[in-house]
Scaffold this active site. Sequence first.
Site, short mmCIF file in Angstrom:
data_model
loop_
_atom_site.label_atom_id
_atom_site.label_comp_id
_atom_site.label_asym_id
_atom_site.label_seq_id
_atom_site.Cartn_x
_atom_site.Cartn_y
_atom_site.Cartn_z
N ARG A 103 6.76 -7.14 1.30
CA ARG A 103 7.83 -7.61 2.17
C ARG A 103 9.10 -8.09 1.49
NH1 ARG A 103 4.68 -12.02 5.34
NH2 ARG A 103 4.18 -12.44 3.17
N ASP A 141 -4.77 -2.90 2.79
CA ASP A 141 -5.02 -4.34 2.94
C ASP A 141 -6.50 -4.62 2.77
OD1 ASP A 141 -3.66 -6.94 3.61
OD2 ASP A 141 -5.28 -6.99 5.08
N ARG A 180 9.20 -1.03 7.85
CA ARG A 180 8.51 -1.94 8.79
C ARG A 180 9.27 -2.14 10.09
NH1 ARG A 180 5.90 -4.35 11.00
NH2 ARG A 180 5.27 -6.44 10.39
N TYR A 220 -12.76 -14.43 6.27
CA TYR A 220 -11.91 -13.90 7.36
C TYR A 220 -12.73 -13.57 8.60
CZ TYR A 220 -7.50 -13.77 4.85
OH TYR A 220 -6.36 -14.14 4.21
N ARG A 236 0.81 -7.88 -4.95
CA ARG A 236 1.61 -7.71 -3.73
C ARG A 236 3.00 -7.15 -4.03
NH1 ARG A 236 -1.03 -10.73 0.25
NH2 ARG A 236 0.06 -9.40 1.68
O1 CP3 Z 1 -0.34 -5.57 -3.71
C1 CP3 Z 1 0.19 -4.78 -2.91
O2 CP3 Z 1 1.39 -4.75 -2.73
C2 CP3 Z 1 -0.69 -3.78 -2.24
C3 CP3 Z 1 -0.99 -4.03 -0.87
C4 CP3 Z 1 -1.71 -5.29 -0.44
C5 CP3 Z 1 -1.46 -5.91 0.81
N1 CP3 Z 1 -2.35 -6.91 0.99
C6 CP3 Z 1 -0.41 -5.48 1.75
C7 CP3 Z 1 -0.01 -6.37 2.85
C8 CP3 Z 1 -2.73 -6.03 -1.05
C9 CP3 Z 1 -3.37 -5.84 -2.41
C10 CP3 Z 1 -3.15 -7.02 -0.12
C11 CP3 Z 1 -4.25 -7.95 -0.38
C12 CP3 Z 1 -4.54 -9.02 0.59
N2 CP3 Z 1 -4.42 -8.99 1.95
C13 CP3 Z 1 -5.10 -10.25 0.24
C14 CP3 Z 1 -5.50 -10.66 -1.15
C15 CP3 Z 1 -4.34 -11.00 -1.98
C16 CP3 Z 1 -3.82 -12.38 -1.78
O3 CP3 Z 1 -2.61 -12.50 -1.55
O4 CP3 Z 1 -4.61 -13.31 -1.91
C17 CP3 Z 1 -5.25 -11.01 1.41
C18 CP3 Z 1 -5.78 -12.42 1.51
C19 CP3 Z 1 -4.84 -10.20 2.50
C20 CP3 Z 1 -4.88 -10.52 3.94
C21 CP3 Z 1 -3.55 -10.45 4.58
N3 CP3 Z 1 -2.85 -9.29 4.81
C22 CP3 Z 1 -2.76 -11.53 5.06
C23 CP3 Z 1 -3.17 -12.97 4.98
C24 CP3 Z 1 -1.58 -10.98 5.58
C25 CP3 Z 1 -0.46 -11.70 6.28
C26 CP3 Z 1 0.35 -12.51 5.41
C27 CP3 Z 1 0.93 -11.75 4.23
O5 CP3 Z 1 0.47 -12.02 3.13
O6 CP3 Z 1 1.78 -10.89 4.41
C28 CP3 Z 1 -1.64 -9.58 5.37
C29 CP3 Z 1 -0.60 -8.60 5.71
C30 CP3 Z 1 -0.07 -7.74 4.61
N4 CP3 Z 1 -0.82 -7.13 3.66
C31 CP3 Z 1 1.29 -7.37 4.42
C32 CP3 Z 1 1.32 -6.50 3.33
C33 CP3 Z 1 2.51 -5.77 2.77
C34 CP3 Z 1 2.47 -7.82 5.27
C35 CP3 Z 1 2.48 -7.06 6.53
C36 CP3 Z 1 3.85 -7.06 7.17
O7 CP3 Z 1 4.65 -6.23 6.78
O8 CP3 Z 1 4.06 -7.89 8.05
#
Ligand code: CP3
Length: 344
Positions: free
Chosen positions: A30, A75, A39, A152, A26
Amino acid sequence: MTNPNHPFLAACRREKTSYTPVWLMRQAGRYMPEYRKLRAEFSFLDLCKRPDLAAEITITPVNRLGVDAAILFADILLILEPMGLGLEYSKDDGPVIDAHIRSRTDVEQLQEFEPEEALSYVMETVRMSRAALGGKVPLIGFSGAPFTLASYIVERGGSRNYLLTKKLIYSDPGAWRALMERLSTAVGKYLNAQIAAGADAVQLFDSWAGCLSPDDYQKYVLPYTRATIAAITPGTPVIHFSTGTAGMLKLVKEAGGDVIGLDWRIHLDEGWAAVGNDVGVQGNLDPAALLAKPKEIRWRVEDILKRAGGRPGHIFNLGHGVFPETPVEHAIAMVEAVHELSAR
Ligand code: CP3
């Protein structure tokens, strides 16, 4: 072209490297002011669907943190849309999925799709990121693993106890297996499309597999993850990541992967011993440790490197994704500490 002998790719093959490669799960997100600025103007899904901006977000941490790999900005849940499910990211509750999958008939309603077409924006982000990286560091593509995606879908979002998912497994194993088969095939095709577009390695996120007992994991998850990994284009390293699985790492390893992700709930040397030395490991600093002072971060990094003992095949990372509250300077301090303390 990416150098096939870049330390990140060499470590995936368990070859000796001049230092331990490091990146952060990640990392493109953020906690970064550059990301928050974008964003303010675009929704998260809009950013994912704008390859020019997504590629910019992908490469920002490479320049800012000095990490040894970029991960595609996308994502794990994007794949749900072309399956015919509604996907939204709400401000407070995270992802919300419009689905009602409770039976075999429901599973059969899910749409099949060609990732090159239905997720063409992801492939374009891969191509643009590769071009922008100019071969400086490898690019990691990724997908959710079948179980985490299924959870999910069935829960229609995140969950604390995965009761709907487990209820489906126990009450209608046929429907569960049909769902996992669909996902297993779709994820394999999706990752191969990312590889064809230019991803140098891929990571499978089974973020929530740790909610299962080892027996349920073995029966209801392992065969499908294994089928996905077995379908990946040969020659491309696969990182198999999960959390909360310290008690069943042998099974996680059995499902496959050149590199096994370890979270921080186990010492790195013990985790590596559990998966065996015929695979690499990735991890495993507690992401919360980045809230500590850089000096503290440094000795925690040192401890993990000591446990890795300079054995080829260690990729330094957090044990899970970086928290939004993380000061960027602390992430930089971690990367610097890994590079300095592991130089050989
Ligand atoms: O690693 C990276 O930076 C690349 C991008 C990436 C995102 N999500 C961007 C994202 C990756 C590899 C993911 C994987 C992801 N997404 C997982 C597996 C990794 C983990 O943490 O276990 C999961 C479970 C998700 C599902 C998901 N997406 C959730 C639960 C959420 C909301 C909460 C959160 O973690 O932010 C997202 C949104 C998300 N995915 C954001 C980003 C940058 C935030 C969106 C925003 O700007 O509000």
